[in-house]
Write a protein that holds these residues in place. Sequence first.
Motif, PDB file in Angstrom:
ATOM      1  N   GLY A 276      52.163  43.069  -2.973  1.00 47.82           N
ATOM      2  CA  GLY A 276      53.154  43.803  -3.810  1.00 47.82           C
ATOM      3  C   GLY A 276      52.989  45.345  -3.064  1.00 47.82           C
ATOM      4  N   GLY A 277      53.260  46.202  -4.025  1.00 49.21           N
ATOM      5  CA  GLY A 277      53.244  47.647  -4.137  1.00 49.21           C
ATOM      6  C   GLY A 277      54.699  48.116  -3.586  1.00 49.21           C
ATOM      7  N   THR A 278      54.602  49.550  -3.172  1.00 52.00           N
ATOM      8  CA  THR A 278      55.765  50.134  -2.891  1.00 52.00           C
ATOM      9  C   THR A 278      56.228  49.712  -1.505  1.00 52.00           C
ATOM     10  OG1 THR A 278      55.468  52.062  -3.824  1.00 52.00           O
ATOM     11  CG2 THR A 278      56.577  52.472  -2.069  1.00 52.00           C
ATOM     12  N   ILE A 279      55.276  49.111  -0.465  1.00 56.72           N
ATOM     13  CA  ILE A 279      55.800  48.435   0.734  1.00 56.72           C
ATOM     14  C   ILE A 279      56.714  47.421   0.568  1.00 56.72           C
ATOM     15  CG2 ILE A 279      53.778  46.831   0.991  1.00 56.72           C
ATOM     16  CD1 ILE A 279      53.803  48.058   4.257  1.00 56.72           C
TER      17      ILE A 279
ATOM     18  N   SER B 138      40.814  57.445   1.651  1.00 59.26           N
ATOM     19  CA  SER B 138      41.366  57.587   0.081  1.00 59.26           C
ATOM     20  C   SER B 138      42.641  58.137  -0.077  1.00 59.26           C
ATOM     21  CB  SER B 138      40.266  58.617  -0.509  1.00 59.26           C
ATOM     22  OG  SER B 138      40.554  58.863  -1.852  1.00 59.26           O
ATOM     23  N   LYS B 139      43.466  57.773  -0.935  1.00 57.39           N
ATOM     24  CA  LYS B 139      44.831  58.503  -1.285  1.00 57.39           C
ATOM     25  C   LYS B 139      44.656  59.680  -1.810  1.00 57.39           C
ATOM     26  CE  LYS B 139      49.172  57.432  -3.447  1.00 57.39           C
ATOM     27  NZ  LYS B 139      50.017  56.421  -4.083  1.00 57.39           N
ATOM     28  N   MET B 140      44.956  60.739  -0.916  1.00 55.88           N
ATOM     29  CA  MET B 140      44.736  62.146  -1.287  1.00 55.88           C
ATOM     30  C   MET B 140      45.719  62.952  -1.991  1.00 55.88           C
ATOM     31  SD  MET B 140      41.625  62.391  -0.393  1.00 55.88           S
ATOM     32  CE  MET B 140      41.347  64.105  -0.141  1.00 55.88           C
TER      33      MET B 140
ATOM     34  N   ILE C  32      52.657  42.483  -7.267  1.00 54.58           N
ATOM     35  CA  ILE C  32      52.272  43.464  -8.403  1.00 54.58           C
ATOM     36  C   ILE C  32      52.046  45.085  -7.800  1.00 54.58           C
ATOM     37  CG2 ILE C  32      51.041  41.876 -10.034  1.00 54.58           C
ATOM     38  CD1 ILE C  32      48.463  42.784  -8.824  1.00 54.58           C
ATOM     39  N   ALA C  33      52.381  45.765  -8.641  1.00 52.57           N
ATOM     40  CA  ALA C  33      52.019  47.129  -8.241  1.00 52.57           C
ATOM     41  C   ALA C  33      50.449  47.495  -8.448  1.00 52.57           C
ATOM     42  CB  ALA C  33      52.670  48.547  -9.368  1.00 52.57           C
ATOM     43  N   SER C  34      49.974  48.224  -7.450  1.00 48.41           N
ATOM     44  CA  SER C  34      48.588  48.064  -7.157  1.00 48.41           C
ATOM     45  C   SER C  34      47.833  48.794  -8.499  1.00 48.41           C
ATOM     46  CB  SER C  34      48.150  48.699  -5.797  1.00 48.41           C
ATOM     47  OG  SER C  34      47.875  50.071  -6.042  1.00 48.41           O
ATOM     48  N   GLU C  35      48.501  49.841  -9.265  1.00 42.89           N
ATOM     49  CA  GLU C  35      47.707  50.096 -10.442  1.00 42.89           C
ATOM     50  C   GLU C  35      47.388  49.056 -11.332  1.00 42.89           C
ATOM     51  OE1 GLU C  35      50.769  50.900  -9.404  1.00 42.89           O
ATOM     52  OE2 GLU C  35      52.161  51.170 -10.763  1.00 42.89           O
ATOM     53  N   SER C  36      48.157  47.822 -11.184  1.00 38.22           N
ATOM     54  CA  SER C  36      47.821  46.851 -12.063  1.00 38.22           C
ATOM     55  C   SER C  36      46.826  45.845 -11.758  1.00 38.22           C
ATOM     56  CB  SER C  36      49.202  46.234 -12.651  1.00 38.22           C
ATOM     57  OG  SER C  36      50.035  47.130 -13.081  1.00 38.22           O
TER      58      SER C  36
ATOM     59  N   THR D 124      61.824  57.191  -6.888  1.00 42.00           N
ATOM     60  CA  THR D 124      62.098  56.572  -8.054  1.00 42.00           C
ATOM     61  C   THR D 124      62.476  55.251  -7.586  1.00 42.00           C
ATOM     62  OG1 THR D 124      63.144  58.523  -8.701  1.00 42.00           O
ATOM     63  CG2 THR D 124      63.735  56.542 -10.151  1.00 42.00           C
ATOM     64  N   TYR D 125      61.738  54.172  -7.887  1.00 42.34           N
ATOM     65  CA  TYR D 125      62.048  52.905  -7.419  1.00 42.34           C
ATOM     66  C   TYR D 125      61.157  51.950  -8.163  1.00 42.34           C
ATOM     67  CZ  TYR D 125      57.838  53.791  -5.022  1.00 42.34           C
ATOM     68  OH  TYR D 125      56.342  54.213  -4.921  1.00 42.34           O
ATOM     69  N   GLN D 126      61.378  50.690  -7.897  1.00 38.53           N
ATOM     70  CA  GLN D 126      60.265  49.555  -8.477  1.00 38.53           C
ATOM     71  C   GLN D 126      59.651  49.079  -7.508  1.00 38.53           C
ATOM     72  OE1 GLN D 126      63.280  47.253 -10.853  1.00 38.53           O
ATOM     73  NE2 GLN D 126      61.529  47.332 -12.472  1.00 38.53           N
TER      74      GLN D 126
ATOM     75  N   GLY E 271      49.824  49.939   3.204  1.00 42.17           N
ATOM     76  CA  GLY E 271      50.989  50.206   2.409  1.00 42.17           C
ATOM     77  C   GLY E 271      52.033  50.886   2.877  1.00 42.17           C
ATOM     78  N   SER E 272      52.771  51.507   1.990  1.00 44.06           N
ATOM     79  CA  SER E 272      53.739  52.666   2.191  1.00 44.06           C
ATOM     80  C   SER E 272      53.821  53.431   1.019  1.00 44.06           C
ATOM     81  CB  SER E 272      54.974  51.896   2.574  1.00 44.06           C
ATOM     82  OG  SER E 272      55.937  51.575   1.537  1.00 44.06           O
ATOM     83  N   MET E 273      54.399  54.728   1.295  1.00 44.70           N
ATOM     84  CA  MET E 273      54.638  55.589   0.225  1.00 44.70           C
ATOM     85  C   MET E 273      55.956  55.749  -0.144  1.00 44.70           C
ATOM     86  SD  MET E 273      51.787  56.692   0.075  1.00 44.70           S
ATOM     87  CE  MET E 273      52.185  58.075  -1.177  1.00 44.70           C
ATOM     88  N   ARG E 274      56.868  55.181   0.725  1.00 43.45           N
ATOM     89  CA  ARG E 274      58.317  55.049   0.264  1.00 43.45           C
ATOM     90  C   ARG E 274      58.793  53.536   0.258  1.00 43.45           C
ATOM     91  NH1 ARG E 274      59.724  59.698   4.535  1.00 43.45           N
ATOM     92  NH2 ARG E 274      59.170  61.300   3.190  1.00 43.45           N
TER      93      ARG E 274
ATOM     94  N   HIS F  21      49.764  45.989   0.415  1.00 41.92           N
ATOM     95  CA  HIS F  21      49.106  46.458  -0.748  1.00 41.92           C
ATOM     96  C   HIS F  21      49.685  47.773  -1.333  1.00 41.92           C
ATOM     97  CE1 HIS F  21      45.895  47.447  -3.655  1.00 41.92           C
ATOM     98  NE2 HIS F  21      45.290  46.124  -3.259  1.00 41.92           N
ATOM     99  N   GLY F  22      49.925  47.911  -2.629  1.00 43.52           N
ATOM    100  CA  GLY F  22      50.491  49.270  -3.312  1.00 43.52           C
ATOM    101  C   GLY F  22      49.209  50.049  -2.731  1.00 43.52           C
ATOM    102  N   THR F  23      49.692  51.506  -2.707  1.00 46.24           N
ATOM    103  CA  THR F  23      48.817  52.668  -2.180  1.00 46.24           C
ATOM    104  C   THR F  23      47.821  53.039  -3.329  1.00 46.24           C
ATOM    105  OG1 THR F  23      50.426  54.304  -2.421  1.00 46.24           O
ATOM    106  CG2 THR F  23      50.147  53.419  -0.230  1.00 46.24           C
ATOM    107  N   ASP F  24      48.204  52.959  -4.468  1.00 46.84           N
ATOM    108  CA  ASP F  24      47.424  53.533  -5.636  1.00 46.84           C
ATOM    109  C   ASP F  24      45.762  53.292  -5.812  1.00 46.84           C
ATOM    110  OD1 ASP F  24      49.666  54.831  -6.366  1.00 46.84           O
ATOM    111  OD2 ASP F  24      50.011  53.847  -8.228  1.00 46.84           O
ATOM    112  N   THR F  25      45.506  51.764  -5.425  1.00 49.35           N
ATOM    113  CA  THR F  25      44.347  51.026  -5.376  1.00 49.35           C
ATOM    114  C   THR F  25      43.990  50.490  -4.126  1.00 49.35           C
ATOM    115  OG1 THR F  25      44.912  49.169  -6.457  1.00 49.35           O
ATOM    116  CG2 THR F  25      44.340  50.839  -7.842  1.00 49.35           C
TER     117      THR F  25
HETATM  118  N1  ASN Z   1      53.015  53.690  -2.974  1.00 50.32           N
HETATM  119  C1  ASN Z   1      52.658  52.916  -3.780  1.00 50.32           C
HETATM  120  O1  ASN Z   1      52.566  51.845  -3.163  1.00 50.32           O
HETATM  121  C2  ASN Z   1      52.312  53.172  -5.201  1.00 50.32           C
HETATM  122  C3  ASN Z   1      52.532  51.908  -6.172  1.00 50.32           C
HETATM  123  N2  ASN Z   1      52.361  52.372  -7.462  1.00 50.32           N
HETATM  124  C4  ASN Z   1      51.526  50.920  -5.961  1.00 50.32           C
HETATM  125  O2  ASN Z   1      50.315  51.287  -5.713  1.00 50.32           O
HETATM  126  O3  ASN Z   1      51.872  49.752  -6.118  1.00 50.32           O
END
Ligand code: ASN
Length: 339
Positions: A20-23, A174-176, A67-71, A35-37, A126-129, A100-104
Amino acid sequence: KETPTQTEQKLANVVILATGGTIAGAGASAANSATYQAAKVGIEQLIAGVPELSQLANVRGEQVMQIASESITNDNLLQLGRRVAELADSSDVDGIVITHGTDTLEETAYFLNLVEKTDKPIIVVGSMRPGTAMSADGMLNLYNAVAVASSKDARGKGVLVTMNDEIQSGRDVSKMINIKTEAFKSAWGPLGMVVEGKSYWFRLPAKRHTMDSEFDIKNIKSLPAVEIAYSYGNVSDTAYKALAQSGAKAIIHAGTGNGSVSSRVVPALQALRKDGVQIIRSSHVNAGGFVLRNAEQPDDKYDWVVAHDLNPQKARILAMVALTKTNDSKELQRMFWEY
Ligand SMILES: NC(=O)C[C@H](N)C(=O)O
């Protein structure tokens, strides 16, 4: 002249595990870079979006979660870790990529770096956009990840992260910053660069990882509760006590500066340690902390552990993995120096 089948056989076999994640994110318009899901697009669509992958490797995908990686939970980490180990054990897999999402991302990469007993390349990306945005970074990051995963040079270097053309150590990175595509940094610098599908290496990780690690995902049934308490001016001991009460086996002190501890918190941490909770001092300074034993606080006297250069969230990962083997604070400290 080679037949296409012979050429195909020469390509490495790379499996992409999607989480999952932003990628895998999608926004309403191309102007939506922020602004996206997250976690909307499936792995087959991600692979189809980068046809050039087939020139790098024989690629196949698996959707492990969406999933979004914060979860991400500890159970998710174990599930992913076990699947990576199965694939690494299979003779027809040469490399593994995890989207993977970038948050974790930095937590998952460090976890896998500690527990996967393989020298095959494991790349977390992952990706930022989201892919729907202008100048989306996911396509190239994924292309770079598959390039590194299929290269023999990447073997034995621990779990790696490819973001923004850099090859980072999963232990250090680390995500800085959020928003920017140059989000991932390591205090000790990247290991290399990946440009147009080719890897260029400059340094090697010095800390124990993968094949040289004493931890093995196959022996880890569950992960103990380890929690983080954040420190700042006027901090109280409420969070520390509540976390211990909720069953934390160790508390990561996300300290100011050198991992310093407020005089308002020290008595609670002394008492918690006497009750058997491990106290691990780290620092939440932005560019990377460096916490030393008995500097700022008498760790020998209080029987506390220091996280050295691991940030609080990485210290939580190592503490969980370490506690599956020992509850001896001296052993924990040894592990914090070695990994
Ligand atoms: N850039 C991202 O991937 C952020 C997103 N909230 C995640 O970690 O899933």
